[in-house]
Design an enzyme around this catalytic site. Structure first.
Site, PDB file in Angstrom:
ATOM      1  N   PRO A 119      -8.005  21.071 144.156  1.00  0.00           N
ATOM      2  CA  PRO A 119      -6.865  20.811 143.264  1.00  0.00           C
ATOM      3  C   PRO A 119      -5.572  20.492 144.019  1.00  0.00           C
ATOM      4  O   PRO A 119      -4.608  20.004 143.432  1.00  0.00           O
ATOM      5  CB  PRO A 119      -6.735  22.102 142.454  1.00  0.00           C
ATOM      6  CG  PRO A 119      -7.589  23.113 143.111  1.00  0.00           C
ATOM      7  CD  PRO A 119      -8.569  22.402 143.974  1.00  0.00           C
ATOM      8  N   GLU A 132     -11.882  31.110 145.944  1.00  0.00           N
ATOM      9  CA  GLU A 132     -10.450  30.983 145.656  1.00  0.00           C
ATOM     10  C   GLU A 132      -9.776  29.966 146.568  1.00  0.00           C
ATOM     11  O   GLU A 132      -8.617  29.658 146.426  1.00  0.00           O
ATOM     12  CB  GLU A 132      -9.759  32.343 145.748  1.00  0.00           C
ATOM     13  CG  GLU A 132      -9.710  33.100 144.434  1.00  0.00           C
ATOM     14  CD  GLU A 132     -11.097  33.420 143.870  1.00  0.00           C
ATOM     15  OE1 GLU A 132     -11.312  33.135 142.686  1.00  0.00           O
ATOM     16  OE2 GLU A 132     -11.942  33.933 144.616  1.00  0.00           O
ATOM     17  N   ARG A 181     -19.507   2.673 139.800  1.00  0.00           N
ATOM     18  CA  ARG A 181     -19.428   1.544 138.875  1.00  0.00           C
ATOM     19  C   ARG A 181     -18.710   0.340 139.479  1.00  0.00           C
ATOM     20  O   ARG A 181     -18.753  -0.753 138.928  1.00  0.00           O
ATOM     21  CB  ARG A 181     -18.832   1.954 137.519  1.00  0.00           C
ATOM     22  CG  ARG A 181     -17.433   2.469 137.559  1.00  0.00           C
ATOM     23  CD  ARG A 181     -17.012   3.010 136.214  1.00  0.00           C
ATOM     24  NE  ARG A 181     -16.799   1.957 135.219  1.00  0.00           N
ATOM     25  CZ  ARG A 181     -15.791   1.088 135.234  1.00  0.00           C
ATOM     26  NH1 ARG A 181     -14.908   1.125 136.214  1.00  0.00           N
ATOM     27  NH2 ARG A 181     -15.665   0.183 134.298  1.00  0.00           N
ATOM     28  N   ASP A 183     -11.214  -3.977 133.010  1.00  0.00           N
ATOM     29  CA  ASP A 183     -10.912  -2.775 132.261  1.00  0.00           C
ATOM     30  C   ASP A 183      -9.547  -2.177 132.577  1.00  0.00           C
ATOM     31  O   ASP A 183      -8.871  -2.590 133.507  1.00  0.00           O
ATOM     32  CB  ASP A 183     -12.032  -1.745 132.370  1.00  0.00           C
ATOM     33  CG  ASP A 183     -12.483  -1.502 133.795  1.00  0.00           C
ATOM     34  OD1 ASP A 183     -13.665  -1.273 133.983  1.00  0.00           O
ATOM     35  OD2 ASP A 183     -11.630  -1.568 134.705  1.00  0.00           O
TER      36      ASP A 183
END
Ligand code: ADE
Length: 249
Positions: free
Chosen positions: A89, A116, A154, A169
């Site tokens: 994160p 953690e 993709r 897209d």
């Protein structure tokens, strides 16, 4: 062909997502390869521990550096042509530009962080990049790695087949996509816009451009700030901003 190597303490999490859908087909067609590696196989001692208590105290466990280092050395001994990404994160937010960059490597190696946190030496000495898939905390890097594999795959030539083209897209044009409809024309009085049934190609193209701009203006103004619109599009945008101010949704 792009090869992914995923280092995780839960390699079994990846099996069914990677067997299904376009990713499964891409693997069958040999467009991508996904190799899973269990970090625990590289852990030592009777208990094969991959985590330990933090120096300095405090709660939570920390992912150990040695098993990850050994796993990496086994998987990419010289690291030639490979980029090593740590999912965390605290990493760089994942956007389409970074997805494109990763898709240009022949080999993408991912380390799924856990507990953690990970020993700082994993980030500073073993990973080339740190990537976050968004500002929320997952239980581990596995789902983030799946997101990365999916988004990168993709873009590999031949993976999408004829089910779409990655250039048109959202996020490649910088705008959100226009609304799409398919049959039936009228479902419970929810109707397809007339222009799409008109067969008038120029009118359809104009409508789509306008809807794309409108949607991006309403939902993601930050995206509009990040691109430079052609003069024509800026005019369209000006006119719909005026319209918006007059009558809302
Ligand atoms: N691990 C836990 N949360 C994450 C996130 N948001 N992105 C990447 N890896 C993570």
């Amino acid at each position: 062909m792009l090869r992914f190597d995923i280092l995780s303490i839960f390699p079994e999490m990846f099996r069914s997502p990677f067997d299904a859908s376009l990713i499964g087909k891409a693997r069958e067609k040999g467009k991508i390869e996904i190799h899973l590696h269990d970090i625990r196989d590289y852990a030592e001692g009777r208990h094969r521990m991959t985590d330990d208590y933090p120096y300095g105290g405090g709660g939570g466990m920390v992912m150990k550096v040695e098993p990850v280092a050994r796993a990496l050395e086994a998987v990419v001994p010289d690291r030639d042509g490979a980029i090593v990404v740590l999912l965390t994160p605290q990493g760089e937010p994942l956007r389409q530009g970074l997805v494109e960059e990763l898709a240009s490597w022949p080999r993408v190696v991912m380390i799924c962080g856990h507990y953690e946190g990970v020993d700082e030496r994993i980030r500073s000495h073993l990973a080339d990049r740190e990537v976050s898939i968004g500002d929320y905390i997952l239980t581990g890097g596995e789902l983030a790695a799946m997101v990365l594999v999916d988004a990168v795959s993709r873009l590999v030539p031949g993976v999408l087949g004829n089910s779409g083209s990655p250039v048109a897209d959202s996020f490649s044009t910088g705008l959100l996509e226009y609304p799409q409809y398919t049959r039936p024309e009228n479902f419970r009085e929810w109707k397809v816009p007339d222009v799409l049934l008109s067969g008038h190609h120029k009118a359809i193209e104009d409508w789509r451009k306008r809807e794309s701009l409108k949607r991006t203006w309403r939902r993601r103004r930050d995206l509009l700030e990040a691109i430079s619109l052609p003069e024509e599009d800026r005019k369209i945008l000006q006119s719909l901003i005026l319209e918006d101010e007059q009558d809302g949704p």
